[in-house]
Motif scaffolding. Structure first.
Motif, short mmCIF file in Angstrom:
data_model
loop_
_atom_site.label_atom_id
_atom_site.label_comp_id
_atom_site.label_asym_id
_atom_site.label_seq_id
_atom_site.Cartn_x
_atom_site.Cartn_y
_atom_site.Cartn_z
N PRO A 51 8.09 -1.99 10.89
CA PRO A 51 8.49 -2.23 9.49
C PRO A 51 8.47 -3.71 9.14
O PRO A 51 8.63 -4.58 10.00
CB PRO A 51 9.92 -1.68 9.45
CG PRO A 51 10.41 -1.85 10.85
CD PRO A 51 9.23 -1.62 11.74
N PHE A 52 8.26 -4.00 7.85
CA PHE A 52 8.24 -5.37 7.37
C PHE A 52 9.57 -5.71 6.70
O PHE A 52 10.11 -4.92 5.94
CB PHE A 52 7.10 -5.56 6.37
CG PHE A 52 5.73 -5.49 7.00
CD1 PHE A 52 5.19 -6.59 7.64
CD2 PHE A 52 5.01 -4.31 6.98
CE1 PHE A 52 3.95 -6.52 8.25
CE2 PHE A 52 3.76 -4.22 7.57
CZ PHE A 52 3.23 -5.34 8.21
N ASP A 53 10.05 -6.90 7.00
CA ASP A 53 11.27 -7.36 6.35
C ASP A 53 11.02 -7.68 4.88
O ASP A 53 11.92 -7.51 4.04
CB ASP A 53 11.80 -8.61 7.07
CG ASP A 53 12.15 -8.31 8.50
OD1 ASP A 53 13.26 -7.82 8.74
OD2 ASP A 53 11.30 -8.54 9.38
N LEU A 54 9.78 -8.11 4.56
CA LEU A 54 9.44 -8.45 3.18
C LEU A 54 7.97 -8.17 2.95
O LEU A 54 7.12 -8.52 3.77
CB LEU A 54 9.73 -9.93 2.90
CG LEU A 54 9.47 -10.44 1.48
CD1 LEU A 54 10.37 -9.71 0.48
CD2 LEU A 54 9.70 -11.95 1.40
N ALA A 55 7.66 -7.52 1.82
CA ALA A 55 6.29 -7.30 1.38
C ALA A 55 6.11 -7.92 0.01
O ALA A 55 6.99 -7.80 -0.85
CB ALA A 55 5.96 -5.82 1.35
N LEU A 56 4.99 -8.57 -0.21
CA LEU A 56 4.63 -9.18 -1.49
C LEU A 56 3.48 -8.37 -2.06
O LEU A 56 2.37 -8.39 -1.52
CB LEU A 56 4.25 -10.65 -1.27
CG LEU A 56 5.28 -11.47 -0.47
CD1 LEU A 56 4.74 -12.86 -0.15
CD2 LEU A 56 6.61 -11.57 -1.24
N LEU A 57 3.74 -7.65 -3.16
CA LEU A 57 2.82 -6.62 -3.64
C LEU A 57 2.41 -6.87 -5.09
O LEU A 57 3.24 -7.23 -5.93
CB LEU A 57 3.48 -5.24 -3.54
CG LEU A 57 4.02 -4.85 -2.16
CD1 LEU A 57 4.64 -3.46 -2.22
CD2 LEU A 57 2.94 -4.90 -1.09
N PRO A 58 1.13 -6.64 -5.43
CA PRO A 58 0.65 -6.87 -6.80
C PRO A 58 1.10 -5.77 -7.75
O PRO A 58 1.08 -4.59 -7.39
CB PRO A 58 -0.87 -6.87 -6.64
CG PRO A 58 -1.11 -5.98 -5.46
CD PRO A 58 0.06 -6.21 -4.53
N ILE A 59 1.49 -6.15 -8.97
CA ILE A 59 1.94 -5.15 -9.95
C ILE A 59 1.29 -5.34 -11.32
O ILE A 59 1.56 -4.54 -12.23
CB ILE A 59 3.47 -5.15 -10.10
CG1 ILE A 59 3.98 -6.49 -10.63
CG2 ILE A 59 4.14 -4.80 -8.78
CD1 ILE A 59 5.46 -6.49 -11.00
N GLY A 60 0.44 -6.36 -11.50
CA GLY A 60 -0.12 -6.63 -12.81
C GLY A 60 -1.64 -6.69 -12.83
O GLY A 60 -2.30 -6.60 -11.79
N CYS A 61 -2.21 -6.81 -14.04
CA CYS A 61 -3.66 -6.84 -14.27
C CYS A 61 -4.31 -5.54 -13.77
O CYS A 61 -5.32 -5.56 -13.07
CB CYS A 61 -4.30 -8.05 -13.59
SG CYS A 61 -3.63 -9.65 -14.12
N PHE A 62 -3.72 -4.40 -14.16
CA PHE A 62 -4.16 -3.11 -13.63
C PHE A 62 -4.79 -2.20 -14.68
O PHE A 62 -5.23 -1.10 -14.35
CB PHE A 62 -2.99 -2.39 -12.97
CG PHE A 62 -1.83 -2.11 -13.90
CD1 PHE A 62 -1.77 -0.93 -14.62
CD2 PHE A 62 -0.81 -3.04 -14.04
CE1 PHE A 62 -0.70 -0.67 -15.47
CE2 PHE A 62 0.26 -2.79 -14.89
CZ PHE A 62 0.32 -1.61 -15.60
N LYS A 63 -4.84 -2.62 -15.94
CA LYS A 63 -5.43 -1.79 -16.99
C LYS A 63 -6.76 -2.39 -17.46
O LYS A 63 -6.93 -3.60 -17.43
CB LYS A 63 -4.46 -1.70 -18.18
CG LYS A 63 -3.34 -0.71 -18.02
CD LYS A 63 -2.54 -0.64 -19.34
CE LYS A 63 -1.53 0.49 -19.31
NZ LYS A 63 -0.79 0.57 -20.59
N PRO A 64 -7.70 -1.53 -17.93
CA PRO A 64 -7.64 -0.07 -18.03
C PRO A 64 -7.83 0.60 -16.67
O PRO A 64 -8.65 0.16 -15.86
CB PRO A 64 -8.79 0.26 -18.98
CG PRO A 64 -9.77 -0.86 -18.77
CD PRO A 64 -8.94 -2.07 -18.48
#
Length: 392
Positions: A301-314
């Protein structure tokens, strides 16, 4: 000046069923996403042009919103605070610092996808324009030991930033990238020498050590994306995510101080969808990318993950290569992250997504998806200010 860090290759570690299916030709001349989760969503040039030409005007950027990142001046105290630290510098840029342990005076400092330019595109004359400034000048950062680059797109590989950093440190910095990106880094005109750059394939890892800061393990892991800085150079360089694992895990676990692990997803998709319909991935009609569970099994398991959440449309165009907030909740589960912070929003807007995606939507949907999955907002999943340091 030669880099003051040393690099040692790690033993091979990959999933049991691994084959280099992402290579095209042997040795590879280009790369591909080898999963059905991407192959269904390859966008044609006519489709891209149609979406662009039929798009409405860009979605306005509100002057303020609780769903846009706030700016704060970052702090890098000496001696550093205990723990593994990740300071968000905007978009996908982070400064990581590993935990400090005697006899070392600090941890290793690693910049990830650093971008300080106001515009990201060819010659810094074309492309998306920054609408949120960096939290500090590049010159205000402490000494950097290493730079991780996830892929060659302009909003992740920024020539002026690397030029300024390399000049400031007189070549005393290492760069790590995936196959094919080394040639692009050397060709940026940033004064970076070949000995400074280490190129890795998926699942390759190295140990990076410094007499002042200790050691860390860095592993190049898969992502579902694409590459290319020119229309004639698509997919000639590989894209990746990164695992950062502190050294001395067994010895430190005996003392109750477990070595920390961090996952940086870079730019990645999770599964293809043909509309913007929101759904639970427990009932997803499309196959997800299997790489994230493999990463979680091998390195979580990872103590911290940095994940993308934007620029996903369309979504019909971008879902294969840009995660929605709901997608990244699934990534959070797959990589077995204890805590995930959203990124890749609130600074730049994509060339197409700016016409379809309100800049406030990523955080709204990130929180909604987290709570729908029973995850504690601010503890297991959340966001941070630009300039804020998250410590685990």
């Amino acid at each position: 000046m030669s880099p003051s860090t040393t690099i040692t290759p790690l033993p091979a570690n990959h999933p049991p069923s691994y084959t280099p299916a992402h290579h095209i030709n042997t040795p590879p001349t280009s790369f591909q996403n080898p999963w059905p989760s991407f192959s269904q969503t390859k966008a044609s040039v006519p489709k891209l042009l149609k979406l662009r030409l039929t798009a409405p005007k860009p979605v306005p950027i509100p002057p303020s919103s609780p769903h846009l990142p706030h700016l704060r001046t970052p702090s890098f105290p000496t001696p550093p605070a205990p723990g593994l630290k990740a300071t968000w510098l905007g978009h996908a840029s982070f400064l990581l610092e590993t935990s400090t342990h005697a006899p070392h005076t600090r941890g290793l400092r690693i910049l990830v996808d650093p971008v300080w330019s106001d515009r990201v595109g060819p010659y810094n004359l074309l492309g998306p324009v920054r609408f949120t400034p960096p939290p500090c000048a590049l010159a205000q950062l402490p000494h950097i030991d290493a730079v991780l680059i996830s892929h060659d797109h302009y909003d992740h590989l920024d020539a002026p930033t690397l030029r300024q950093l390399n000049a400031r440190q007189k070549g005393n910095v290492r760069f790590f990238c995936a196959l094919g990106v080394k040639a692009e880094i050397l060709g940026l005109g940033a004064g970076i020498e070949e000995e400074q750059v280490c190129e890795l394939d998926w699942w390759d890892g190295v140990k990076v050590e410094s007499a002042e800061a200790g050691g860390v393990r860095v592993v190049c892991t898969p992502a579902q994306h694409r590459s290319g800085r020119t229309v004639w150079g698509f997919d000639r360089a590989l894209w990746c995510s990164w695992v950062v694992q502190e050294e001395g895990e067994e010895e430190r676990e005996e003392s109750g101080d477990r070595a920390k692990r961090l996952y940086f997803a870079g730019d990645t998709g999770y599964c293809h969808v043909d509309s913007d319909t929101q759904f639970s991935h427990h009932e997803a009609p499309y196959p997800p990318c299997p790489a994230f569970k493999e990463i979680g099994d091998l390195y979580g398991p990872f103590d911290l993950a940095l994940l993308p959440i934007g620029c996903f449309k369309p979504r019909s165009l971008l879902s294969g290569q840009h995660s929605s907030p709901e997608d990244s909740i699934a990534v959070h589960r797959d990589v077995r992250a204890k805590k995930s912070i959203g990124m890749h929003y609130g600074v730049f807007r994509g060339g197409v997504s700016q016409y379809y995606e309100p800049v406030t939507e990523p955080v709204e949907r990130w929180r909604e998806a987290a709570e729908k999955e029973g995850l504690r907002w601010g503890e297991e999943v959340g966001v941070c200010d630009i300039g804020e340091t998250v410590v685990v």
